[in-house]
Design a protein around this motif. Structure first.
Motif, PDB file in Angstrom:
ATOM      1  N   VAL A  51       0.824  -1.209   0.000  1.00 54.95           N
ATOM      2  CA  VAL A  51       0.000   0.000   0.000  1.00 54.95           C
ATOM      3  C   VAL A  51       0.858   1.258   0.000  1.00 54.95           C
ATOM      4  CG1 VAL A  51      -0.252   0.358   2.501  1.00 54.95           C
ATOM      5  CG2 VAL A  51      -2.134   0.933   0.977  1.00 54.95           C
ATOM      6  N   GLY A  52       2.167   1.119   0.307  1.00 54.85           N
ATOM      7  CA  GLY A  52       3.062   2.263   0.184  1.00 54.85           C
ATOM      8  C   GLY A  52       3.558   2.873   1.471  1.00 54.85           C
ATOM      9  N   PHE A  53       3.384   2.184   2.611  1.00 58.25           N
ATOM     10  CA  PHE A  53       3.911   2.735   3.853  1.00 58.25           C
ATOM     11  C   PHE A  53       5.434   2.822   3.761  1.00 58.25           C
ATOM     12  CE2 PHE A  53      -0.205   1.621   5.696  1.00 58.25           C
ATOM     13  CZ  PHE A  53      -0.418   2.715   6.525  1.00 58.25           C
ATOM     14  N   PRO A  54       6.015   3.996   4.047  1.00 58.83           N
ATOM     15  CA  PRO A  54       7.471   4.136   3.955  1.00 58.83           C
ATOM     16  C   PRO A  54       8.213   3.305   5.000  1.00 58.83           C
ATOM     17  CG  PRO A  54       6.464   6.116   4.893  1.00 58.83           C
ATOM     18  CD  PRO A  54       5.353   5.266   4.397  1.00 58.83           C
ATOM     19  N   GLU A  55       7.576   3.056   6.134  1.00 58.07           N
ATOM     20  CA  GLU A  55       8.175   2.224   7.187  1.00 58.07           C
ATOM     21  C   GLU A  55       7.134   1.186   7.620  1.00 58.07           C
ATOM     22  OE1 GLU A  55      11.260   4.862   9.661  1.00 58.07           O
ATOM     23  OE2 GLU A  55       9.209   5.651   9.722  1.00 58.07           O
ATOM     24  N   PRO A  56       6.923   0.169   6.806  1.00 57.74           N
ATOM     25  CA  PRO A  56       5.839  -0.787   7.099  1.00 57.74           C
ATOM     26  C   PRO A  56       5.978  -1.487   8.437  1.00 57.74           C
ATOM     27  CG  PRO A  56       7.288  -1.591   5.337  1.00 57.74           C
ATOM     28  CD  PRO A  56       7.628  -0.159   5.562  1.00 57.74           C
ATOM     29  N   SER A  57       7.216  -1.800   8.848  1.00 55.80           N
ATOM     30  CA  SER A  57       7.381  -2.512  10.112  1.00 55.80           C
ATOM     31  C   SER A  57       6.911  -1.667  11.282  1.00 55.80           C
ATOM     32  CB  SER A  57       8.845  -2.919  10.313  1.00 55.80           C
ATOM     33  OG  SER A  57       9.683  -1.780  10.386  1.00 55.80           O
ATOM     34  N   ARG A  58       7.157  -0.366  11.232  1.00 53.65           N
ATOM     35  CA  ARG A  58       6.719   0.499  12.333  1.00 53.65           C
ATOM     36  C   ARG A  58       5.205   0.697  12.311  1.00 53.65           C
ATOM     37  NH1 ARG A  58      11.385   5.115  13.395  1.00 53.65           N
ATOM     38  NH2 ARG A  58      13.105   3.623  13.644  1.00 53.65           N
ATOM     39  N   ALA A  59       4.630   0.733  11.132  1.00 51.78           N
ATOM     40  CA  ALA A  59       3.171   0.831  11.040  1.00 51.78           C
ATOM     41  C   ALA A  59       2.518  -0.411  11.633  1.00 51.78           C
ATOM     42  CB  ALA A  59       2.751   1.013   9.580  1.00 51.78           C
TER      43      ALA A  59
END
Length: 239
Positions: free
Chosen positions: A144-152
């Motif tokens: 989906v484009g989260f720049p920091e997926p792990s933190r999300a």
């Protein structure tokens, strides 16, 4: 002569040496352990009690699972197999994240011990079910484009685990009373109202909960908080 390094204390870091037998397999041990955990919690589970329920001696049991810590790793990973993550190419990331969060919560409430032991169960995150879950969540949030997926993902799970831990503890208290949740709340509310006398907000809150299914109240609280978390995460997406 150099000393041998200490082995990594995790069931996932060593090979299983004992062949599975129909009478006593690792899978059977884990299934029975989960039954015990669901019924009485982590404090009531011991290798001795588990062996007695399985009609197995300590030697037979330890051939498959060396310690209670290893057993907890296996149990955590087993129940994680119940958590649903929608397809990673879902067109609506928010609906997919909501479904994943709801499935995690439902699993944690079916197994009230789960949320409270996630940070204590050794290297449980190396288990196949938990790794598959983590991979699917990471792919969903990356796509989906989260720049920091792990933190999300960590932000989302922190909310879900925190709420589930509190909710599971409440439901455990209710279960120990021998009453239904509706009965327990009906008996508890008058005393709470009396104790809250003079605190107008609390009195109003207790009154507003009268004649409302407590499960509906829990669902509404979880959904409200989840929406707030997802609103915040949405702001991190590139427009």
């Amino acid at each position: 002569m150099a000393a041998k390094p200490n082995p990594i204390p995790s069931v996932w870091a060593r090979q299983q040496t004992a062949p599975d037998q129909p009478s006593l397999s690792r899978a059977a041990i884990v299934r029975e352990a989960i039954v015990m955990l669901d019924a009485d919690g982590t404090e009531a589970l011991s290798m001795r009690k588990l062996g007695a329920r399985l009609n197995a001696g300590a030697t037979s049991l330890y051939r498959h699972v060396a310690t209670k810590d290893e057993l907890m790793e296996l149990a955590v990973d087993e129940v994680f197999g119940e958590v649903v993550v929608p397809p990673v190419d879902s067109p609506d990331w928010r609906a997919a994240a909501t479904e994943a969060a709801g499935s995690f919560r439902a699993t944690a409430l079916r197994h009230p011990w789960l949320a409270s032991v996630l940070g204590q169960a050794g290297l449980a995150y190396l288990g196949p079910n938990l790794m598959a879950y983590s991979e699917r969540m990471a792919t969903l949030f990356t796509n989906v484009g989260f720049p920091e997926p792990s933190r999300a993902i960590e932000t989302l799970l922190t909310y879900v685990i925190g709420m589930s831990t509190t909710e599971a503890a409440w439901l455990t208290t209710v279960a120990r009373s021998g009453e239904s949740e509706v009965e327990f709340v009906a008996r508890f509310t008058p005393a709470a109202q009396q104790a809250a006398a003079g605190h107008d907000y609390l009195v109003a809150a207790y009154e507003s909960s009268l004649n409302v299914d407590p499960a509906e109240i829990r669902d509404a609280k979880f959904t409200y908080g989840l929406d707030v978390v997802l609103d915040g995460l949405a702001l991190r997406l590139p427009h």
